[in-house]
Design a protein around this motif. Sequence first.
Motif, mmCIF file in Angstrom:
data_model
loop_
_atom_site.group_PDB
_atom_site.id
_atom_site.type_symbol
_atom_site.label_atom_id
_atom_site.label_comp_id
_atom_site.label_asym_id
_atom_site.label_seq_id
_atom_site.Cartn_x
_atom_site.Cartn_y
_atom_site.Cartn_z
ATOM 1 N N GLU A 17 1.056 -1.128 0.310
ATOM 2 C CA GLU A 17 0.058 -0.042 0.170
ATOM 3 C C GLU A 17 0.622 1.591 0.443
ATOM 4 O OE1 GLU A 17 -3.682 0.676 0.013
ATOM 5 O OE2 GLU A 17 -3.768 -1.241 -0.542
ATOM 6 N N GLN A 18 0.242 1.971 -0.371
ATOM 7 C CA GLN A 18 1.230 3.813 -0.703
ATOM 8 C C GLN A 18 0.249 4.997 -0.492
ATOM 9 O OE1 GLN A 18 1.960 3.380 -4.651
ATOM 10 N NE2 GLN A 18 4.695 3.434 -4.277
ATOM 11 N N VAL A 19 0.842 5.624 0.593
ATOM 12 C CA VAL A 19 -0.079 6.807 0.792
ATOM 13 C C VAL A 19 0.293 8.257 0.340
ATOM 14 C CG1 VAL A 19 -0.297 6.064 3.088
ATOM 15 C CG2 VAL A 19 1.727 7.317 3.051
ATOM 16 N N ILE A 20 -0.860 8.877 -0.023
ATOM 17 C CA ILE A 20 -0.417 10.424 -0.292
ATOM 18 C C ILE A 20 0.639 11.425 0.333
ATOM 19 C CG2 ILE A 20 -1.398 11.889 -1.656
ATOM 20 C CD1 ILE A 20 -3.171 9.754 -2.403
ATOM 21 N N LEU A 21 2.059 11.678 -0.042
ATOM 22 C CA LEU A 21 2.628 12.841 0.267
ATOM 23 C C LEU A 21 2.096 14.169 0.303
ATOM 24 C CD1 LEU A 21 6.089 11.205 0.589
ATOM 25 C CD2 LEU A 21 4.191 10.655 2.196
#
Length: 174
Positions: free
Chosen positions: A3-7
Amino acid sequence: MSEQVILVDKNDNIIGVEEKLKAHQLGLLHRAFSIFILRRNPELELLMQKRALTKYHSGGVWTNSCCGHPRPSEPLMEAAARRLKEEIGLSIPLKEIGTFTYKAHVGNNLTEHEIDHILIGYWEGQLTAPNPEEVETLQWHNLNETLAEMNKHPSLFTVWVKEGLEMVVNFTKK
């Protein structure tokens, strides 16, 4: 794929993406949302979840109805609808009422540093069994009693839920 998050920057402008666990290890500011599901019974109540003990942080403590992070290129409201269905099996209309930014250590050498979008929805129907990987239990809680309990025993709740709940209470008084 992990999973990736938005910085984001302090104004919630996208500046990149990062693997979710790494973002929490480094305390990087990222976009998140917290959903507060309400009902009248006859006073206003909040559907709260006790997070599963197996969660990567804040396991076994009470929090709002559902929370999460949009994936890169995923609109916030679509992400919220996805997580609400995945965690507690609901598909209901949601409305954004505001945001706040916080940074807090949450155990396991992790730091939550989020711009948290506060979303509300209303549900009067039956609840289904929540996803046991995400949620230990679901319960309806009186809004004012819950705020008082958060002030007395903050360690029983996630670090982000109180500020979000205060926003919800203020919004419902309008």
